[in-house]
Design an enzyme around this catalytic site. Structure first.
Site, PDB file in Angstrom:
ATOM      1  N   ASN A  11      25.057 101.927  -4.997  1.00  0.00           N
ATOM      2  CA  ASN A  11      25.557 103.291  -5.222  1.00  0.00           C
ATOM      3  C   ASN A  11      24.424 104.265  -4.895  1.00  0.00           C
ATOM      4  OD1 ASN A  11      26.603 105.687  -6.127  1.00  0.00           O
ATOM      5  ND2 ASN A  11      26.636 105.121  -8.299  1.00  0.00           N
ATOM      6  N   TRP A  12      24.535 104.881  -3.731  1.00  0.00           N
ATOM      7  CA  TRP A  12      23.459 105.782  -3.286  1.00  0.00           C
ATOM      8  C   TRP A  12      23.524 107.168  -3.914  1.00  0.00           C
ATOM      9  CZ3 TRP A  12      22.001 105.249   2.613  1.00  0.00           C
ATOM     10  CH2 TRP A  12      21.312 104.036   2.776  1.00  0.00           C
ATOM     11  N   LYS A  13      24.627 107.436  -4.614  1.00  0.00           N
ATOM     12  CA  LYS A  13      24.798 108.762  -5.235  1.00  0.00           C
ATOM     13  C   LYS A  13      24.574 109.857  -4.185  1.00  0.00           C
ATOM     14  CE  LYS A  13      23.575 106.641  -9.542  1.00  0.00           C
ATOM     15  NZ  LYS A  13      23.136 106.772 -10.912  1.00  0.00           N
ATOM     16  N   HIS A  99      32.977 106.889 -12.600  1.00  0.00           N
ATOM     17  CA  HIS A  99      31.538 106.834 -12.857  1.00  0.00           C
ATOM     18  C   HIS A  99      31.165 107.854 -13.931  1.00  0.00           C
ATOM     19  CE1 HIS A  99      27.222 107.000 -12.383  1.00  0.00           C
ATOM     20  NE2 HIS A  99      27.307 105.840 -11.757  1.00  0.00           N
ATOM     21  N   GLU A 101      28.737 109.767 -14.314  1.00  0.00           N
ATOM     22  CA  GLU A 101      28.244 111.075 -13.853  1.00  0.00           C
ATOM     23  C   GLU A 101      29.424 112.008 -13.558  1.00  0.00           C
ATOM     24  OE1 GLU A 101      25.632 109.573 -10.819  1.00  0.00           O
ATOM     25  OE2 GLU A 101      24.248 108.890 -12.378  1.00  0.00           O
ATOM     26  N   GLU A 168      29.055  99.989 -17.240  1.00  0.00           N
ATOM     27  CA  GLU A 168      27.796 100.728 -17.127  1.00  0.00           C
ATOM     28  C   GLU A 168      27.567 101.546 -18.391  1.00  0.00           C
ATOM     29  OE1 GLU A 168      26.524 101.415 -12.765  1.00  0.00           O
ATOM     30  OE2 GLU A 168      27.852 103.036 -13.327  1.00  0.00           O
ATOM     31  N   GLY A 174      19.858 104.875 -14.937  1.00  0.00           N
ATOM     32  CA  GLY A 174      18.673 105.624 -14.530  1.00  0.00           C
ATOM     33  C   GLY A 174      17.595 105.720 -15.596  1.00  0.00           C
ATOM     34  N   SER A 205      20.332 100.600 -14.448  1.00  0.00           N
ATOM     35  CA  SER A 205      18.906 100.229 -14.357  1.00  0.00           C
ATOM     36  C   SER A 205      18.648  98.789 -13.903  1.00  0.00           C
ATOM     37  CB  SER A 205      18.198 100.481 -15.686  1.00  0.00           C
ATOM     38  OG  SER A 205      18.141 101.868 -15.950  1.00  0.00           O
ATOM     39  N   GLY A 226      22.098 101.527  -8.612  1.00  0.00           N
ATOM     40  CA  GLY A 226      21.815 102.875  -8.130  1.00  0.00           C
ATOM     41  C   GLY A 226      20.440 102.942  -7.498  1.00  0.00           C
ATOM     42  N   GLY A 227      19.472 103.423  -8.268  1.00  0.00           N
ATOM     43  CA  GLY A 227      18.104 103.651  -7.776  1.00  0.00           C
ATOM     44  C   GLY A 227      17.544 102.524  -6.923  1.00  0.00           C
TER      45      GLY A 227
HETATM   46  P1  PGA Z   1      20.915 103.005 -11.748  1.00  0.00           P
HETATM   47  O1  PGA Z   1      22.381 103.597 -11.461  1.00  0.00           O
HETATM   48  O2  PGA Z   1      20.880 101.612 -11.174  1.00  0.00           O
HETATM   49  O3  PGA Z   1      19.996 103.933 -11.024  1.00  0.00           O
HETATM   50  O4  PGA Z   1      20.726 103.008 -13.222  1.00  0.00           O
HETATM   51  C1  PGA Z   1      23.518 102.790 -11.599  1.00  0.00           C
HETATM   52  C2  PGA Z   1      24.752 103.621 -11.384  1.00  0.00           C
HETATM   53  O5  PGA Z   1      24.784 104.793 -11.788  1.00  0.00           O
HETATM   54  O6  PGA Z   1      25.746 103.136 -10.814  1.00  0.00           O
END
Ligand code: PGA
Length: 244
Positions: A11-13, A99, A101, A168, A174, A205, A226-227
């Site tokens: 997930n590159w956001k 998600h 966010e 999640e 994050g 994470s 993500g990250g």
């Molecule tokens: P993260 O993000 O791995 O940076 O914690 C995961 C996500 O939001 O899907």
């Protein structure tokens, strides 16, 4: 170590531009060397990169997902929005929905349910995210929250074959924190009890260090990352360590 078929979803956001795509050559080379049926890699870049990435990944087993979609499968006067059909048209096979966010910026369970229905109708598979916030965890209502998100999110959806669940915890995204192993096992089992037969991914994470613990949880069917997915070496490391 696991021999299980696992999903690795990147997930590159809101990160990445055309130049970033070149960094993926490393991942493509890595994937091409490995037996195709061992795992599924899905890249979810910003929508602007779906089409060029689809061209780049044409001859690979890597698939593409979008990060959200509008709830209507029809075209219409919705400035700035994209529907599932449009995303499919340019190469997406999956879409991340629910998600945290996006929940935090106002998406509720009802809207997420409409989006899931529309994505399925349009022929996209869905990565349906659920998870509790820190205050819900502290109040010990995690299971109640997950049960609500699941029942409202999947309300009246009969065709559930193309849906993957991503658990999640909001506080883990994050933050560098992940749940205690026993807690995570218990939660994944709970989710699997609610939605029998579903694949359940873990996200929040995931990194090349904690993957050594996470991979030992047999009930996890993959990871939403993500990250760490934005750094090809870290992403490759996570996949390699899962199988070593
Ligand atoms: P993260 O993000 O791995 O940076 O914690 C995961 C996500 O939001 O899907």
């Amino acid at each position: 170590m696991t021999n299980k078929y696992m999903y690795f979803v990147a997930n590159w956001k809101m990160f990445g531009d055309l130049g970033t795509l070149n960094t993926l050559n490393k991942v493509i080379t890595f994937v091409n060397k490995i037996k195709k049926n061992k795992f599924k890699l899905i890249y979810c870049p910003p929508s602007t990169l779906i089409y060029p990435l689809a061209k780049m990944l044409k001859k690979t087993s890597i698939e593409i997902g979008a990060q959200n979609c509008h709830e209507s499968e029809n075209n219409g006067a919705h400035t700035g929005q994209l529907n599932a059909m449009m995303l499919k048209d340019v190469g997406a096979k999956y879409v991340i929905l629910g998600h945290s966010e996006n929940r935090q910026s106002g998406e509720n369970d009802r809207l997420i349910n409409l989006k899931i229905r529309s994505a399925i109708k349009s022929g996209l598979k869905v990565i349906f995210c659920i998870g509790e916030t820190l205050s819900e965890k502290r109040k010990k209502i995690t299971k109640k929250i997950l049960a609500q998100q699941i029942s409202k999110g999947l309300n009246k959806i009969k065709n559930r074959k193309g849906i993957l669940i991503a658990y999640e915890p909001v506080w883990a995204i994050g933050s560098g924190l992940i749940p205690e192993q026993s807690e995570l096992i218990d939660t994944i089992d709970y989710i699997k009890g609610k939605v029998k037969g579903f694949k359940v991914l873990y996200g929040g994470s995931v990194n090349p260090k904690n993957i050594n613990n996470l991979k030992n949880i047999n009930s996890i069917d993959g990871f939403l990352i993500g990250g760490a997915s934005q750094v090809p070496n870290n992403f490759i490391d996570i996949i390699k360590k899962t199988y070593n």
